[in-house]
Design an enzyme around this catalytic site. Sequence first.
Site, PDB file in Angstrom:
ATOM      1  N   GLY A  53     -17.308 -36.298  49.146  1.00 46.27           N
ATOM      2  CA  GLY A  53     -18.322 -36.927  48.298  1.00 46.27           C
ATOM      3  C   GLY A  53     -19.656 -37.246  48.933  1.00 46.27           C
ATOM      4  O   GLY A  53     -20.444 -37.987  48.352  1.00 46.27           O
ATOM      5  N   TRP A  55     -22.298 -35.329  49.323  1.00 46.79           N
ATOM      6  CA  TRP A  55     -23.423 -34.827  48.516  1.00 46.79           C
ATOM      7  C   TRP A  55     -23.576 -35.712  47.272  1.00 46.79           C
ATOM      8  O   TRP A  55     -24.686 -36.030  46.862  1.00 46.79           O
ATOM      9  CB  TRP A  55     -23.201 -33.359  48.107  1.00 46.79           C
ATOM     10  CG  TRP A  55     -23.555 -32.387  49.189  1.00 46.79           C
ATOM     11  CD1 TRP A  55     -23.505 -32.618  50.533  1.00 46.79           C
ATOM     12  CD2 TRP A  55     -24.020 -31.042  49.037  1.00 46.79           C
ATOM     13  NE1 TRP A  55     -23.903 -31.490  51.224  1.00 46.79           N
ATOM     14  CE2 TRP A  55     -24.223 -30.511  50.335  1.00 46.79           C
ATOM     15  CE3 TRP A  55     -24.271 -30.217  47.945  1.00 46.79           C
ATOM     16  CZ2 TRP A  55     -24.668 -29.209  50.567  1.00 46.79           C
ATOM     17  CZ3 TRP A  55     -24.725 -28.920  48.164  1.00 46.79           C
ATOM     18  CH2 TRP A  55     -24.920 -28.419  49.461  1.00 46.79           C
ATOM     19  N   ASP A  85     -13.972 -31.576  41.932  1.00 46.99           N
ATOM     20  CA  ASP A  85     -13.281 -31.014  43.098  1.00 46.99           C
ATOM     21  C   ASP A  85     -11.798 -30.870  42.771  1.00 46.99           C
ATOM     22  O   ASP A  85     -11.282 -31.534  41.872  1.00 46.99           O
ATOM     23  CB  ASP A  85     -13.458 -31.904  44.337  1.00 46.99           C
ATOM     24  CG  ASP A  85     -13.219 -31.128  45.633  1.00 46.99           C
ATOM     25  OD1 ASP A  85     -14.212 -30.802  46.313  1.00 46.99           O
ATOM     26  OD2 ASP A  85     -12.051 -30.831  45.952  1.00 46.99           O
ATOM     27  N   ASP A 101     -10.209 -27.200  39.205  1.00 48.37           N
ATOM     28  CA  ASP A 101     -10.565 -25.975  39.921  1.00 48.37           C
ATOM     29  C   ASP A 101     -11.784 -25.360  39.237  1.00 48.37           C
ATOM     30  O   ASP A 101     -11.726 -25.042  38.045  1.00 48.37           O
ATOM     31  CB  ASP A 101      -9.351 -25.037  39.836  1.00 48.37           C
ATOM     32  CG  ASP A 101      -9.575 -23.724  40.560  1.00 48.37           C
ATOM     33  OD1 ASP A 101     -10.733 -23.417  40.917  1.00 48.37           O
ATOM     34  OD2 ASP A 101      -8.590 -23.003  40.758  1.00 48.37           O
ATOM     35  N   ASP A 126     -21.132 -26.940  47.197  1.00 46.67           N
ATOM     36  CA  ASP A 126     -20.873 -26.868  48.646  1.00 46.67           C
ATOM     37  C   ASP A 126     -19.442 -26.387  48.868  1.00 46.67           C
ATOM     38  O   ASP A 126     -18.821 -26.684  49.874  1.00 46.67           O
ATOM     39  CB  ASP A 126     -21.097 -28.267  49.244  1.00 46.67           C
ATOM     40  CG  ASP A 126     -21.047 -28.281  50.760  1.00 46.67           C
ATOM     41  OD1 ASP A 126     -21.340 -27.232  51.366  1.00 46.67           O
ATOM     42  OD2 ASP A 126     -20.713 -29.328  51.337  1.00 46.67           O
ATOM     43  N   LYS A 166     -23.476 -22.989  48.732  1.00 50.76           N
ATOM     44  CA  LYS A 166     -23.125 -22.604  50.104  1.00 50.76           C
ATOM     45  C   LYS A 166     -22.723 -21.128  50.109  1.00 50.76           C
ATOM     46  O   LYS A 166     -22.001 -20.675  49.218  1.00 50.76           O
ATOM     47  CB  LYS A 166     -21.943 -23.454  50.591  1.00 50.76           C
ATOM     48  CG  LYS A 166     -21.739 -23.295  52.085  1.00 50.76           C
ATOM     49  CD  LYS A 166     -20.333 -23.466  52.587  1.00 50.76           C
ATOM     50  CE  LYS A 166     -19.626 -24.740  52.365  1.00 50.76           C
ATOM     51  NZ  LYS A 166     -19.837 -25.735  53.395  1.00 50.76           N
TER      52      LYS A 166
HETATM   53  N1  SAM Z   1     -20.062 -31.405  49.584  1.00 49.43           N
HETATM   54  C1  SAM Z   1     -18.894 -32.133  50.023  1.00 49.43           C
HETATM   55  C2  SAM Z   1     -19.356 -33.401  50.676  1.00 49.43           C
HETATM   56  O1  SAM Z   1     -20.526 -33.508  50.980  1.00 49.43           O
HETATM   57  O2  SAM Z   1     -18.538 -34.303  50.875  1.00 49.43           O
HETATM   58  C3  SAM Z   1     -18.044 -31.331  50.973  1.00 49.43           C
HETATM   59  C4  SAM Z   1     -17.372 -30.170  50.289  1.00 49.43           C
HETATM   60  S1  SAM Z   1     -16.120 -29.458  51.274  1.00 49.43           S
HETATM   61  C5  SAM Z   1     -17.023 -28.587  52.456  1.00 49.43           C
HETATM   62  C6  SAM Z   1     -15.508 -28.183  50.272  1.00 49.43           C
HETATM   63  C7  SAM Z   1     -14.747 -28.667  49.061  1.00 49.43           C
HETATM   64  O3  SAM Z   1     -14.550 -27.533  48.204  1.00 49.43           O
HETATM   65  C8  SAM Z   1     -13.352 -29.220  49.353  1.00 49.43           C
HETATM   66  O4  SAM Z   1     -13.291 -30.575  48.986  1.00 49.43           O
HETATM   67  C9  SAM Z   1     -12.431 -28.374  48.453  1.00 49.43           C
HETATM   68  O5  SAM Z   1     -11.416 -29.136  47.834  1.00 49.43           O
HETATM   69  C10 SAM Z   1     -13.420 -27.854  47.423  1.00 49.43           C
HETATM   70  N2  SAM Z   1     -12.969 -26.656  46.711  1.00 49.43           N
HETATM   71  C11 SAM Z   1     -12.579 -25.470  47.259  1.00 49.43           C
HETATM   72  N3  SAM Z   1     -12.223 -24.621  46.280  1.00 49.43           N
HETATM   73  C12 SAM Z   1     -12.392 -25.274  45.098  1.00 49.43           C
HETATM   74  C13 SAM Z   1     -12.195 -24.921  43.730  1.00 49.43           C
HETATM   75  N4  SAM Z   1     -11.740 -23.709  43.396  1.00 49.43           N
HETATM   76  N5  SAM Z   1     -12.463 -25.836  42.772  1.00 49.43           N
HETATM   77  C14 SAM Z   1     -12.917 -27.072  43.112  1.00 49.43           C
HETATM   78  N6  SAM Z   1     -13.127 -27.468  44.384  1.00 49.43           N
HETATM   79  C15 SAM Z   1     -12.862 -26.587  45.369  1.00 49.43           C
END
Ligand code: SAM
Length: 313
Positions: A53, A55, A85, A101, A126, A166
Amino acid sequence: MGRASRDKRDIYYRKAKEEGWRARSAFKLLQIDEEFNILEGVKRVVDLCAAPGSWSQVLSRKLYLQPKLSTDSKDSDLPLIVAIDLQPMAPIEGVIQVQGDITNARTAEVVIRHFDGCKADLVVCDGAPDVTGLHDMDEFVQSQLILAGLTIVTHILKEGGKFIAKIFRGKDTSLLYCQLKLFFTDVTFAKPKSSRNSSIEAFAVCENYSPPEGFNERDLHRLLEKVGSPSGVDDLDCSSEWLEGPNKVYIPFLACGDLSGYDSDRSYPLPKTAEGTYQSLDPVQPPIAPPYKRALEMKKASSQGIRDFEQLS
Ligand code: SAM
C-alpha cells in the site's frame, strides 16, 4: 539479511520506515510525480496491484489528506481512490480497497462500478508477479499484468488521462511501447532513482489517453494482436527509415528523481544518533496475510520440533 544490515545497504528501505511508508516503492511514485506531475488535478484514481500500500499511501497523502487539512476544502472536493490487490491490505485513510485479481474480468467490473459512470484521471499499476529469475518468463507474465491494467484503463480512464505501469525491460520492450502508443499520444519509459540500476524494472508513463477513433473496449485483444503485423505497423507509424524491422523505435527513456541523490545500489553508513547506535525501525506495516505466512509457520514449527528433540535426547 538482518534489518540493520538492510538499513545500511538499502537507503530507500530505511528512509521508507523513517517517513512512514509501508514500502520503499513509495519513492518510485514520488519520483515519477516529481518528473511528470502526474498527480496534478487528479480527482479519481485507481491503484492496481496496490499491496502492501505505499503507492496508495502516496495517493492518500497527496490527494486526500493534504486537501482535507486545507480549511476551505469541501467533502465534494475529496478524491476517489480505489486500490486493488490479490492480497488483503491494512486500511489507508481515503482509499477504497478491493481484493481481487486484476486479470479477472469480474474484478475489473467491481472497479468500474465504483466509478459509477464517471471516468478516472489516473490509473497506476505497480503489479509484479513472483519473479522467477527467468527474464523471458518474468517479462511475459509482467506483460499480462500490463494488458490487464490497460483493459481496465480502456473502460475507466477519461480522454487525456494518464496510466503509469511497471514494466520489465526486455526484448519485447519496443513492441510494448508500440502497443501503448496506440492509446496514448505520449509514452516515456522512466527509471526512478529509487529503482535499482541492477533491476530490469522501469515504468511506462503514458500521458494523454486517446484511443484510436472508433475503438471499442471489447476489441482490445484483437487490436493488440494486430501490432507487429505489417498492416498494424502501417497504422502505428512507429518505424523510422534509418532503422530496420517493424518494431524498432527510439523509446524516450528518462531517469527521474534527484540524480545526485541516493543511489539505490549503494550501501550507506547508518547515521549517528544521540544514543550512539542507530536503532533500526520496524517496517511501518507488514503485510497482514502474506502468501509466505504458512511457510514461516511451518519453519517455526519444525525448528521448535528440532529443539524439543534435542532437549529429549
Ligand atoms: N505498489 C505497491 C506498494 O507501493 O506497496 C507494491 C506492489 S508489489 C511490488 C506487487 C503487487 O502486485 C503484490 O502485492 C501482488 O499481490 C500484486 N499482484 C500481482 N499479480 C496480481 C494480480 N493478478 N491481481 C492483483 N494484484 C496482483
